[in-house]
Design a protein around this motif. Structure first.
Motif, mmCIF file in Angstrom:
data_model
loop_
_atom_site.group_PDB
_atom_site.id
_atom_site.type_symbol
_atom_site.label_atom_id
_atom_site.label_comp_id
_atom_site.label_asym_id
_atom_site.label_seq_id
_atom_site.Cartn_x
_atom_site.Cartn_y
_atom_site.Cartn_z
ATOM 1 N N ASN A 407 0.825 -1.210 0.000
ATOM 2 C CA ASN A 407 0.000 0.000 0.000
ATOM 3 C C ASN A 407 0.855 1.255 0.000
ATOM 4 N N THR A 408 1.944 1.227 0.776
ATOM 5 C CA THR A 408 2.834 2.379 0.846
ATOM 6 C C THR A 408 3.519 2.614 -0.498
ATOM 7 N N ILE A 409 3.972 1.539 -1.136
ATOM 8 C CA ILE A 409 4.648 1.668 -2.428
ATOM 9 C C ILE A 409 3.694 2.221 -3.483
ATOM 10 N N SER A 410 2.442 1.787 -3.457
ATOM 11 C CA SER A 410 1.482 2.272 -4.453
ATOM 12 C C SER A 410 1.270 3.781 -4.337
ATOM 13 N N ARG A 411 1.265 4.293 -3.109
ATOM 14 C CA ARG A 411 1.070 5.733 -2.917
ATOM 15 C C ARG A 411 2.365 6.513 -3.136
ATOM 16 N N ALA A 412 3.478 5.950 -2.678
ATOM 17 C CA ALA A 412 4.756 6.607 -2.910
ATOM 18 C C ALA A 412 5.070 6.686 -4.398
ATOM 19 N N ALA A 413 4.626 5.682 -5.156
ATOM 20 C CA ALA A 413 4.849 5.681 -6.601
ATOM 21 C C ALA A 413 4.213 6.906 -7.245
ATOM 22 N N SER A 414 2.996 7.240 -6.810
ATOM 23 C CA SER A 414 2.322 8.421 -7.362
ATOM 24 C C SER A 414 3.107 9.682 -7.064
ATOM 25 N N VAL A 415 3.651 9.778 -5.852
ATOM 26 C CA VAL A 415 4.436 10.957 -5.470
ATOM 27 C C VAL A 415 5.665 11.091 -6.361
ATOM 28 N N ILE A 416 6.434 10.015 -6.447
ATOM 29 C CA ILE A 416 7.716 10.068 -7.142
ATOM 30 C C ILE A 416 7.536 10.238 -8.646
ATOM 31 N N VAL A 417 6.686 9.401 -9.238
ATOM 32 C CA VAL A 417 6.507 9.443 -10.690
ATOM 33 C C VAL A 417 5.864 10.750 -11.132
ATOM 34 N N LEU A 418 4.868 11.225 -10.390
ATOM 35 C CA LEU A 418 4.224 12.485 -10.755
ATOM 36 C C LEU A 418 5.198 13.655 -10.612
ATOM 37 N N ALA A 419 6.036 13.629 -9.574
ATOM 38 C CA ALA A 419 7.032 14.698 -9.400
ATOM 39 C C ALA A 419 8.010 14.714 -10.568
ATOM 40 N N ILE A 420 8.503 13.542 -10.958
ATOM 41 C CA ILE A 420 9.485 13.465 -12.048
ATOM 42 C C ILE A 420 8.843 13.802 -13.390
ATOM 43 N N MET A 421 7.742 13.115 -13.705
ATOM 44 C CA MET A 421 7.117 13.329 -15.009
ATOM 45 C C MET A 421 6.485 14.714 -15.108
ATOM 46 N N GLY A 422 5.930 15.199 -14.001
ATOM 47 C CA GLY A 422 5.352 16.534 -13.997
ATOM 48 C C GLY A 422 6.404 17.597 -14.213
ATOM 49 N N SER A 423 7.536 17.448 -13.543
ATOM 50 C CA SER A 423 8.620 18.405 -13.701
ATOM 51 C C SER A 423 9.157 18.422 -15.127
ATOM 52 N N MET A 424 9.423 17.229 -15.668
ATOM 53 C CA MET A 424 9.939 17.143 -17.025
ATOM 54 C C MET A 424 8.930 17.693 -18.030
ATOM 55 N N ALA A 425 7.637 17.471 -17.763
ATOM 56 C CA ALA A 425 6.597 17.977 -18.666
ATOM 57 C C ALA A 425 6.566 19.501 -18.656
ATOM 58 N N LEU A 426 6.675 20.109 -17.480
ATOM 59 C CA LEU A 426 6.668 21.566 -17.389
ATOM 60 C C LEU A 426 7.883 22.173 -18.090
ATOM 61 N N ILE A 427 9.036 21.545 -17.900
ATOM 62 C CA ILE A 427 10.253 22.033 -18.551
ATOM 63 C C ILE A 427 10.128 21.932 -20.071
ATOM 64 N N GLN A 428 9.674 20.768 -20.548
ATOM 65 C CA GLN A 428 9.550 20.547 -21.990
ATOM 66 C C GLN A 428 8.467 21.432 -22.598
ATOM 67 N N PHE A 429 7.401 21.681 -21.840
ATOM 68 C CA PHE A 429 6.316 22.546 -22.305
ATOM 69 C C PHE A 429 6.854 23.937 -22.648
ATOM 70 N N LYS A 430 7.611 24.515 -21.744
ATOM 71 C CA LYS A 430 8.174 25.854 -21.984
ATOM 72 C C LYS A 430 9.207 25.826 -23.117
ATOM 73 N N LYS A 431 9.998 24.752 -23.164
ATOM 74 C CA LYS A 431 11.020 24.630 -24.203
ATOM 75 C C LYS A 431 10.379 24.528 -25.586
ATOM 76 N N ASP A 432 9.348 23.674 -25.709
ATOM 77 C CA ASP A 432 8.671 23.513 -26.999
ATOM 78 C C ASP A 432 8.002 24.803 -27.447
ATOM 79 N N PHE A 433 7.376 25.488 -26.495
ATOM 80 C CA PHE A 433 6.697 26.743 -26.834
ATOM 81 C C PHE A 433 7.690 27.754 -27.394
ATOM 82 N N LYS A 434 8.800 27.925 -26.696
ATOM 83 C CA LYS A 434 9.768 28.955 -27.093
ATOM 84 C C LYS A 434 10.484 28.584 -28.392
ATOM 85 N N SER A 435 10.637 27.294 -28.654
ATOM 86 C CA SER A 435 11.325 26.880 -29.884
ATOM 87 C C SER A 435 10.495 27.176 -31.122
ATOM 88 N N ASP A 436 9.177 27.287 -30.951
ATOM 89 C CA ASP A 436 8.285 27.533 -32.085
ATOM 90 C C ASP A 436 7.860 28.990 -32.215
#
Length: 510
Positions: A407-436
């Motif tokens: 149960n702990t791993i299932s909830r910790a997974a959401s924290v870790i994966v969302l933090a990593i993927m969310g961060s990378m998505a925000l960075i890439q979002f701004k990068k893609d916008f500015k490149s175009d």
């Protein structure tokens, strides 16, 4: 040695215990599922950035996941009813704070407190039922609790959609208050105390402290990197500290008499593979379900009600197939289902990535709904076999610890994966916008306003300082930049359960 303390519940109060535990569980279930649909309305109302939106979700999950095992142990030592009631009270009070939040920072802090309350509350429902109901009635009681818990989980997105559509997103939190009051009244007047006394050693508070620090610094580092970049010294220090604290946590767990996470269980290859699948599939699910409502509501332009109703079949399928898959486990074993279920889930996540910009001119029924149905089937075939596998692959003396770890791993997974993927998505979002965009053609004031607006992520809109043609071009680029990173998130989300299925095939033995 564990010495039981307390008494069995009187037959006339058995229904009251079920009502109290179902009501309390509903608080957590509704809160988590309704909030995802209400996130766009919440972001617009409080005018918060994409990084802050990630914190609204993760500040709760961070404390819930890191303190969940402590919450269960505290109930054993100090009294299950007492800790359960304290958790309900803290959850309800912090829900009020969430509902009256004037800004993003206040809401994030209130959500963190809510996570602490949840960690004390969530383990109490089933432990009280298991402890107070007589043996011959436990199965039926747990089945009733599971049925109503599934129902409230299903209703969550609908409630979130209705509240958000009416401009009442704060009621996603306020609805917890009457539920909490009802549960507290029943527990205080109808239900006896129950606890056990252990003599193996003290509670593993040091382990809880260091894993909280580790998850906290990792979450902070990854989310803030979206605004400050990974080269920022504070971000680097945060990620290093996370690794250091996790290493200390592992040492503590190895030496503790009552560890939060008994590491010797991971010597079992099947147990390790099942928990690896848990991390992958729940991490992917948490990330995809964070971005999905943002796309449906903020980018495609569907209403919150449509989004809430559209997600409803996903929950219904999980609930229905959970019961059916339990029978299939008895007939065919859990390994086959833990290959088929994640593979179907992966197909569903991949299907989300194929949906480009359609606006709300094309019916939801032909676009997002099929992918949601596929995901619901996949998860419905996975949830029960995964839990069953965890229970069956470990000696019965350690099933409680194994369940808590999973149960702990299932909830910790959401924290870790969302933090990593969310961060990378925000960075890439701004990068893609500015490149175009040819930003050099804009004034310094225009570029500064645009940079500030991009922090809002999918909620971003062209500032009024631009003329109409420029606004149209900017808004189109914002939309296309979001859809690009959204597709990447869905494809990564599809790869994760696919990889989990491969590990199950090679490493799990029934």
């Amino acid at each position: 040695m564990a010495i039981a303390s307390g008494q069995k519940i009187e037959p006339k109060n058995e229904i009251w215990l079920l009502i109290a535990t179902i009501t309390a569980s509903s608080m957590a279930m509704i809160d988590s599922t309704a909030l995802n649909v209400a996130l766009p309305a919440l972001q617009k109302s409080l005018n918060i950035s994409g990084a802050q939106l990630l914190w609204v979700v993760n500040s709760y999950l961070l404390f819930l996941s890191s303190l969940l095992l402590v919450g269960g142990s505290l109930g054993d030592y100090l009294g299950r009813k007492k800790i359960f009631m304290f958790g309900i009270g803290l959850f309800a009070l912090s829900s009020i704070a969430c509902g009256v939040s004037p800004n993003g920072l206040f809401l994030i802090i209130a959500r963190a407190v809510q996570g602490i309350g949840g960690a004390l509350m969530v383990p109490g429902s089933l432990t009280l039922i298991a402890a107070l109901f007589p043996q011959e009635k436990k199965g039926r009681a747990i089945g009733t609790w599971s049925m109503f818990s599934a129902l409230t989980t299903i209703l969550g997105p609908v409630l979130g959609g209705v509240f958000a559509n009416l401009g009442l997103w704060r009621w996603v939190f306020f609805i917890n208050v009457p539920l909490g009051i009802m549960a507290l009244w029943i527990l205080s007047t109808k239900i006896p105390e129950s606890k056990i006394k252990k003599n193996e050693g003290a509670l593993d508070f040091r382990g809880a402290l260091f894993i909280t620090f580790s998850l906290g610094f990792a979450t902070y580092g990854f989310i803030q990197a979206s605004e400050w970049s990974f080269s920022n010294p504070i971000i680097i220090a945060s990620l290093i500290l996370s690794a250091v604290f996790f290493s200390i946590f592992m040492v503590i767990e190895k030496r503790a008499k009552n560890p939060l996470m008994p590491l010797f269980l991971f010597r079992n290859n099947t147990f390790s593979a099942l928990n690896f699948l848990t991390f992958l599939i729940y991490g992917a699910l948490g990330a995809v379900l964070f971005f999905l409502p943002l796309n449906i509501i903020q980018i495609q332009g569907y209403s919150e009600i449509i989004a809430g109703l559209g997600i409803l079949p996903f929950g219904i399928l999980i609930s229905v197939l959970a019961r059916i898959s339990g029978k299939w486990v008895d007939q065919y074993g859990y390994k086959k289902l833990l290959i088929i279920g994640p593979l179907i889930t992966a197909i569903g996540f991949a299907a989300f990535s194929m949906i480009g910009y359609i606006g709300n001119s094309i019916s939801f029924l032909y676009t997002f709904l099929p992918a949601l149905i596929i995901c619901g089937i996949g998860m419905g075939l996975t949830v029960v076999p995964l839990t069953t596998g965890i229970m069956m692959c470990i000696n019965e003396n350690y099933t409680g610890a194994a369940s808590g770890i999973n149960n702990t791993i299932s909830r910790a997974a959401s924290v870790i994966v969302l933090a990593i993927m969310g961060s990378m998505a925000l960075i890439q979002f701004k990068k893609d916008f500015k490149s175009d965009m040819d930003l050099n053609s804009y004034t310094l004031e225009q570029r500064e306003l645009l940079d500030k607006e991009l922090l809002k992520f999918a909620e971003a809109e062209a500032p009024e300082i631009f003329n109409q043609d420029e606004q149209d071009r900017i808004n189109l680029n914002i939309r296309e930049s979001f859809l690009t990173i959204y597709k990447h998130v869905c494809l990564i989300g599809a790869f994760m359960p696919l990889m989990g299925a491969v590990f199950i095939y090679f490493y799990v033995r029934e």
